[in-house]
Write a protein that holds these residues in place. Structure first.
Motif, short mmCIF file in Angstrom:
data_model
loop_
_atom_site.label_atom_id
_atom_site.label_comp_id
_atom_site.label_asym_id
_atom_site.label_seq_id
_atom_site.Cartn_x
_atom_site.Cartn_y
_atom_site.Cartn_z
N THR A 246 -11.62 -56.67 32.63
CA THR A 246 -11.14 -55.34 31.93
C THR A 246 -11.04 -54.22 32.58
N SER A 247 -12.18 -53.88 33.35
CA SER A 247 -11.91 -52.81 34.20
C SER A 247 -11.03 -52.65 35.16
N ARG A 249 -8.17 -54.37 35.01
CA ARG A 249 -7.17 -54.19 34.58
C ARG A 249 -6.66 -52.63 34.23
N ARG A 250 -7.89 -52.14 33.51
CA ARG A 250 -7.67 -50.60 33.24
C ARG A 250 -7.43 -49.70 34.47
N ALA A 251 -8.01 -49.90 35.43
CA ALA A 251 -8.01 -49.36 36.59
C ALA A 251 -6.40 -49.49 37.21
N ASP A 253 -3.83 -50.07 35.27
CA ASP A 253 -2.90 -49.51 34.49
C ASP A 253 -3.07 -47.98 34.81
N GLU A 254 -4.17 -47.51 35.02
CA GLU A 254 -4.31 -46.02 35.40
C GLU A 254 -3.33 -45.68 36.71
N SER A 257 0.07 -45.76 35.78
CA SER A 257 0.42 -44.65 35.07
C SER A 257 0.64 -43.46 35.94
#
Length: 275
Positions: A246-247, A249-251, A253-254, A257
Motif C-alpha cells: 500500500t505504501s 503504491r501510494r508513493a 502515485d505521488e 502526480s
C-alpha cells in the motif's frame, strides 16, 4: 490440451475421461470408492486400506476396482483430495479473520484424519477440492494490493503451517512411547532432561532458557495457544507485506502526480514565454 498431461486418476477426478457409450452401466463411481476408503482409514489407519478391503466394503471383487482406479497410490490421491470439506465462504469477512479460519480448519481436518499425514505433501494442488481452498484464499486477499504470486505464497505458507502443526500435535500425542524409558511424559519432563544434558559452553542460549524454566509448568507438549501464536506470527507478516505494498503504491502515485504537475508547469511556462 492441458488435461492430457494429467495422470489418469486426476483426469477421472475432474470428470475428463470419456464415458463409454456401450456396455453395462458402471456399478460404482469414484466418490463411492473413495468414501469407503476414507471410512476404513479413519477406523484402521492407512494400513487397513487396500484394494481388497475397499472392494469388500463396496461389495465388489478387487479386480473390479481397477476399472476405476489404477492402483492403491491412485486411491490415496483421491482420498487426500476428497477428505477436504467445502471451504468457508470468504464473503463479508476481513482477509485476516478469514485466513485464520481457513488455516485452522485445514489443521483440524488433518487432526481428524491423521492418516493424511504420511501421504500429504507440499506439491501444488491438482485435485478439485484442494484447488477450491486455494481459490477461496485468493478471493479473501482480493483488494489487499498483493499480486497473484504473493497470494499463492501466502496460501502455501499457511497451508504448510496447518500441516506442520497437525503433525506436531499428532506426534506429541502418539510418539512419546519412544521416550518411555527416559520418563518423558510431558514438555516439563523434556525440559528437566535437557537441563541435565545441555552443556552451557556449547549451547549457551538454549541452556540458559531451559534453566530459566522455559518448559517448566507446561502441562502438555502442545497447546492451542502455540498454534495461535504461530498463526498470528504469519498473519502479522502478511499484514506488514500488505502495508508495504500500500505504501509503495501510494508513493508511486505521488511520484506520478508530481511528474504530471511538473510537466504541466513546464507546458504552462512555455506558453507564457511564447506570448
Amino acid at each position: 490440451m492441458a488435461e492430457d498431461r494429467l495422470p489418469p486418476v486426476l483426469r477421472r477426478l475432474w470428470g475428463h475421461e470419456p464415458v463409454p457409450r456401450r456396455g453395462p452401466r458402471p456399478r460404482l463411481d469414484l466418490a463411492t470408492i473413495t468414501a469407503a476408503a476414507i471410512e476404513i482409514a479413519d477406523a484402521e489407519g492407512l494400513a487397513g486400506v487396500s484394494m481388497n478391503s475397499v472392494a469388500t466394503r463396496v461389495g465388489v471383487a478387487a479386480t473390479a476396482l481397477y476399472r476405476y482406479i489404477g492402483s492403491k497410490d491412485d486411491l490415496l490421491v483421491l482420498m487426500a483430495d476428497a477428505v477436504a470439506p467445502d471451504p468457508p465462504d470468504p464473503s463479508g469477512r476481513p482477509w485476516r479473520d478469514y485466513l485464520a479460519l481457513w488455516t485452522r480448519i485445514q489443521r483440524d481436518i488433518v487432526l481428524r484424519h491423521t492418516w493424511v499425514l504420511p501421504i500429504a505433501n507440499f506439491a501444488p494442488p491438482l485435485g478439485p477440492r484442494r484447488l477450491l481452498w486455494l481459490d477461496r484464499a485468493f478471493a479473501a486477499l482480493d483488494g489487499t494490493g498483493l499480486d497473484d504470486g504473493e497470494k499463492i505464497n501466502v496460501a502455501s505458507t499457511l497451508a504448510g503451517y496447518a500441516l506442520t502443526d497437525a503433525a506436531i500435535v499428532h506426534t506429541a500425542g502418539t510418539g512419546l512411547q519412544e521416550y518411555a524409558d527416559s520418563g518423558i511424559d510431558s514438555a516439563a519432563d523434556y525440559g528437566e532432561l535437557l537441563a541435565e544434558v545441555l552443556d552451557p559452553g556449547t549451547y549457551p542460549a538454549l541452556s540458559a532458557a531451559v534453566r530459566a524454566g522455559v518448559f517448566r509448568g507446561a502441562e502438555s507438549w502442545v497447546d492451542d495457544a502455540d498454534f495461535r501464536f504461530g498463526l498470528d506470527l504469519l498473519l502479522d507478516g502478511v499484514e506488514q507485506l500488505i502495508a508495504r505494498r500500500t505504501s509503495d503504491r501510494r508513493a508511486a502515485d505521488e511520484r506520478a502526480s508530481d511528474g504530471r504537475a511538473a510537466a504541466d508547469d513546464r507546458t504552462s511556462g512555455g506558453h507564457v514565454a511564447g506570448k
